[in-house]
Design a protein around this motif. Structure first.
Motif, PDB file in Angstrom:
ATOM      1  N   ASP A 130       0.819  -1.209   0.000  1.00 14.54           N
ATOM      2  CA  ASP A 130       0.000   0.000   0.000  1.00 14.54           C
ATOM      3  C   ASP A 130       0.857   1.265   0.000  1.00 14.54           C
ATOM      4  O   ASP A 130       0.409   2.325  -0.446  1.00 14.54           O
ATOM      5  N   LYS A 133       1.237   2.143  -3.543  1.00 12.15           N
ATOM      6  CA  LYS A 133      -0.050   2.593  -4.101  1.00 12.15           C
ATOM      7  C   LYS A 133      -0.330   4.046  -3.719  1.00 12.15           C
ATOM      8  O   LYS A 133      -0.898   4.808  -4.515  1.00 12.15           O
ATOM      9  N   TYR A 136       1.774   6.261  -5.932  1.00 20.14           N
ATOM     10  CA  TYR A 136       1.167   6.391  -7.270  1.00 20.14           C
ATOM     11  C   TYR A 136       0.218   7.583  -7.339  1.00 20.14           C
ATOM     12  O   TYR A 136       0.104   8.241  -8.373  1.00 20.14           O
TER      13      TYR A 136
END
Length: 332
Positions: A130, A133, A136
């Motif tokens: 995570d 993520k 991102y």
């Protein structure tokens, strides 16, 4: 009047046909969208093969509603130039090194920290977490977001003829690096002279003596043909910087929820496929490079690790970055 109406009808029909033939970045054709994806690697590079799989799956999973056209070999520009085109809307997607994203988000600089990853398993565990993520999404306000990653291998130094076995061997040498503040600082601390330039210019720069060496993984020797002019590859493996596939936020928002899901699934499958072919590509690159006359040297990494410790002290002055570093280290 009848002739006038008939002519108007024919003209209207012609305009509809011409409009339907348009097929550009983010454009629609017959109810479908064709997106542009540009990158600077060759057609036979594992990343391009993975992107081709991504494009195939997008078309399949969206029932042809969305297609992706790939422009490899830097035909639309360098990583920096394509990122600018992404922001302007001329390109929908690209693949760039995480190092190229540092100027857009400080969080991406963590990937360029030397020896942040202690093994390949550690690297993959982090990249699927995570933490990544969240990174991102850190460029959302810059007009694009990350979609997935591709392994870019461990980066090491290679030169025309001088093995780099200790940091002292870098003194007086001009080393090509990505346009990344972290990569520049790393080479400085190790004793070399960092020289940022686009990937596509490395071969000529090595050939003409503009730089004495560069740093990348072994595939640069073969797919980039650098092994024709650089004959000493020293495996100090200072960084494992991922390649990141990014998509324009405007393009993403223009997709339906089902299409976004299709993109996420296709991206995950492309990464898995790339992982399958990457290790073989590295082994094949080493063998091919050896046939080209390149010599590979094992290196004691500890002196290089010691040389870059000031970078960690500097990075940890930023609380957000310090938190990410600690989270990455906790996953080893």
């Amino acid at each position: 009047m009848k002739r006038f109406l008939l002519g108007l009808l024919v003209l209207s029909f012609s305009i509809v046909l011409l409009t339907g033939c348009g097929n550009s970045s983010g454009g629609e054709s017959g109810g479908s969208k064709q997106l542009k994806l540009a990158h600077n690697l060759s057609e036979d590079h594992p990343v391009n093969k993975a992107l081709e799989k991504f494009a195939e799956e997008v078309k399949e999973k969206t029932n042809g509603e969305v297609t992706v056209k790939i422009y490899p070999n830097g035909v639309l520009g360098s990583e920096k130039e394509v990122l600018e085109q992404l922001q302007s809307g001329a390109v929908d997607m690209t693949k760039v090194s995480a190092g190229a994203l540092e100027s857009f988000s400080k969080e991406y600089s963590v990937f360029s920290l030397p020896y942040i990853f202690e093994s390949k398993d550690h690297y993959r565990k982090v990249m699927e977490s995570d933490v990544v993520k969240d990174i991102y999404q850190s460029t959302k306000d810059k007009g694009f977001i990350g979609l997935t990653y591709f392994d870019s291998g461990a980066r090491s130094f290679y030169t025309k003829d001088t093995p780099i076995k200790t940091p002292d061997d870098l003194k007086g040498l001009k080393i090509r690096v990505m346009d990344s503040p972290t990569a520049i600082e790393m080479v400085k601390l190790m004793g070399g002279t960092p020289t940022p330039m686009p990937y596509g210019e490395i071969y000529t720069a090595l050939q003409q003596g503009v730089v004495d060496g560069a740093e990348s993984n072994p595939t640069a020797l073969t797919t980039g043909k650098h092994g024709e002019v650089a004959k000493a590859f020293s495996k100090n493996e200072h960084t494992m910087i991922p390649d990141i596939a990014v998509i324009s936020q405007k393009t993403w928002d223009g997709l339906t929820e089902d299409q976004q899901k299709a993109f996420e699934e296709a991206a995950a499958d492309a990464t898995k496929y790339h992982t399958e072919i990457w290790n073989k590509a590295i082994d094949d690159a080493v063998k091919e490079a050896e046939d080209m006359g390149v010599k590979f040297y094992d290196v004691d990494k500890q002196p290089f690790i010691d040389a870059v410790q000031p970078m960690y002290k500097e990075f940890k002055k930023d609380k957000d970055i310090a938190k990410i570093i600690d989270e990455i280290k906790s996953m080893k």
